[in-house]
Design a protein around this motif. Structure first.
Motif, PDB file in Angstrom:
ATOM      1  N   ILE A  17       0.845  -1.204   0.000  1.00 18.65           N
ATOM      2  CA  ILE A  17       0.000   0.000   0.000  1.00 18.65           C
ATOM      3  C   ILE A  17       0.872   1.243   0.000  1.00 18.65           C
ATOM      4  O   ILE A  17       0.570   2.240  -0.673  1.00 18.65           O
ATOM      5  N   ALA A  18       1.979   1.216   0.730  1.00 21.08           N
ATOM      6  CA  ALA A  18       2.895   2.356   0.742  1.00 21.08           C
ATOM      7  C   ALA A  18       3.493   2.591  -0.641  1.00 21.08           C
ATOM      8  O   ALA A  18       3.659   3.743  -1.074  1.00 21.08           O
ATOM      9  N   ALA A  19       3.810   1.502  -1.362  1.00 19.54           N
ATOM     10  CA  ALA A  19       4.361   1.643  -2.715  1.00 19.54           C
ATOM     11  C   ALA A  19       3.337   2.278  -3.657  1.00 19.54           C
ATOM     12  O   ALA A  19       3.677   3.156  -4.458  1.00 19.54           O
ATOM     13  N   VAL A  20       2.090   1.852  -3.560  1.00 14.14           N
ATOM     14  CA  VAL A  20       1.040   2.431  -4.404  1.00 14.14           C
ATOM     15  C   VAL A  20       0.836   3.904  -4.059  1.00 14.14           C
ATOM     16  O   VAL A  20       0.664   4.747  -4.947  1.00 14.14           O
ATOM     17  N   THR A  21       0.880   4.234  -2.775  1.00 12.59           N
ATOM     18  CA  THR A  21       0.716   5.623  -2.351  1.00 12.59           C
ATOM     19  C   THR A  21       1.877   6.477  -2.852  1.00 12.59           C
ATOM     20  O   THR A  21       1.680   7.622  -3.277  1.00 12.59           O
ATOM     21  N   ALA A  22       3.087   5.936  -2.828  1.00 13.94           N
ATOM     22  CA  ALA A  22       4.244   6.682  -3.341  1.00 13.94           C
ATOM     23  C   ALA A  22       4.141   6.861  -4.850  1.00 13.94           C
ATOM     24  O   ALA A  22       4.554   7.896  -5.381  1.00 13.94           O
ATOM     25  N   ARG A  26       2.284  10.818  -3.300  1.00 17.98           N
ATOM     26  CA  ARG A  26       1.970  11.227  -1.931  1.00 17.98           C
ATOM     27  C   ARG A  26       3.037  10.615  -1.026  1.00 17.98           C
ATOM     28  O   ARG A  26       2.797   9.674  -0.304  1.00 17.98           O
ATOM     29  N   PHE A  27       4.236  11.187  -1.100  1.00 16.51           N
ATOM     30  CA  PHE A  27       5.399  10.594  -0.458  1.00 16.51           C
ATOM     31  C   PHE A  27       5.335  10.652   1.067  1.00 16.51           C
ATOM     32  O   PHE A  27       5.785   9.729   1.740  1.00 16.51           O
ATOM     33  N   LEU A  28       4.809  11.714   1.611  1.00 16.19           N
ATOM     34  CA  LEU A  28       4.720  11.825   3.073  1.00 16.19           C
ATOM     35  C   LEU A  28       3.787  10.756   3.635  1.00 16.19           C
ATOM     36  O   LEU A  28       4.118  10.069   4.612  1.00 16.19           O
ATOM     37  N   ALA A  29       2.634  10.576   3.007  1.00 16.07           N
ATOM     38  CA  ALA A  29       1.705   9.540   3.444  1.00 16.07           C
ATOM     39  C   ALA A  29       2.294   8.157   3.221  1.00 16.07           C
ATOM     40  O   ALA A  29       2.122   7.256   4.053  1.00 16.07           O
ATOM     41  N   ALA A  30       3.006   7.968   2.133  1.00 17.28           N
ATOM     42  CA  ALA A  30       3.619   6.669   1.848  1.00 17.28           C
ATOM     43  C   ALA A  30       4.677   6.328   2.895  1.00 17.28           C
ATOM     44  O   ALA A  30       4.772   5.180   3.339  1.00 17.28           O
ATOM     45  N   THR A  31       5.447   7.315   3.298  1.00 15.74           N
ATOM     46  CA  THR A  31       6.458   7.082   4.333  1.00 15.74           C
ATOM     47  C   THR A  31       5.809   6.713   5.651  1.00 15.74           C
ATOM     48  O   THR A  31       6.265   5.817   6.371  1.00 15.74           O
ATOM     49  N   ARG A  32       4.723   7.383   5.983  1.00 18.49           N
ATOM     50  CA  ARG A  32       4.011   7.084   7.225  1.00 18.49           C
ATOM     51  C   ARG A  32       3.420   5.670   7.198  1.00 18.49           C
ATOM     52  O   ARG A  32       3.514   4.925   8.177  1.00 18.49           O
TER      53      ARG A  32
END
Length: 148
Positions: A17-22, A26-32
């Motif tokens: 999910i973080a990869a899809v968000t990045a 949306r890098f800040l949300a992906a990092t979180r």
């Protein structure tokens, strides 16, 4: 063993999910999201998951949780009673001691007993005739002052 597998699967899904968000920029949300998804793997690696799994089926562990719950309940009850009474005994003694102290300027809070500055009230039977004229003269003075 099952708990470790579930934690690993949750972490893998979270990293996906973080990869899809990045990918959506949306890098800040992906990092979180990546940070949250790495927590289960970290818990497995430190042995916390194994300890929790062993504790979940231990009667002694559940008794310990019960004792902690009773302790918390007693603590909260004493806090509620303390708030209702207005503080601890030490705080109440300090407040009583402060109340016993004399004020810095005791005459400052005493009511004035000098002669009355307000005019004597007229009897209810006779209304003032000049009150309406006084009101209009004040209004006329204000209007003249502003050039109206």
């Amino acid at each position: 063993m099952i708990a470790e597998t579930v934690c690993s699967a949750v972490s893998a899904a979270g990293l996906g999910i973080a990869a899809v968000t990045a990918y959506r920029k949306r890098f800040l949300a992906a990092t979180r999201i990546a940070a949250y998804s790495l927590v289960p793997v970290g818990l497995v690696m430190t042995g916390v998951v194994e300890w929790v799994a062993d504790s979940a089926f231990s009667l002694t562990a559940w008794a310990g949780f019960g004792v902690l719950g009773v302790s918390w309940l007693l603590f909260m009850t004493t806090r509620a009673v303390e708030r209702r009474r207005g503080g601890t005994c030490k705080e109440r003694r300090a407040a009583a001691k402060e109340a016993r102290r004399e004020a810095v300027a005791p005459a400052a809070s005493a009511p004035s007993l000098g002669p009355a500055t307000r005019p004597a009230a007229q009897p209810a039977g006779r209304p003032r005739k000049e009150s309406a004229a006084d009101d209009f003269s004040d209004i006329e003075a204000i209007l003249k002052k502003h050039g109206i």
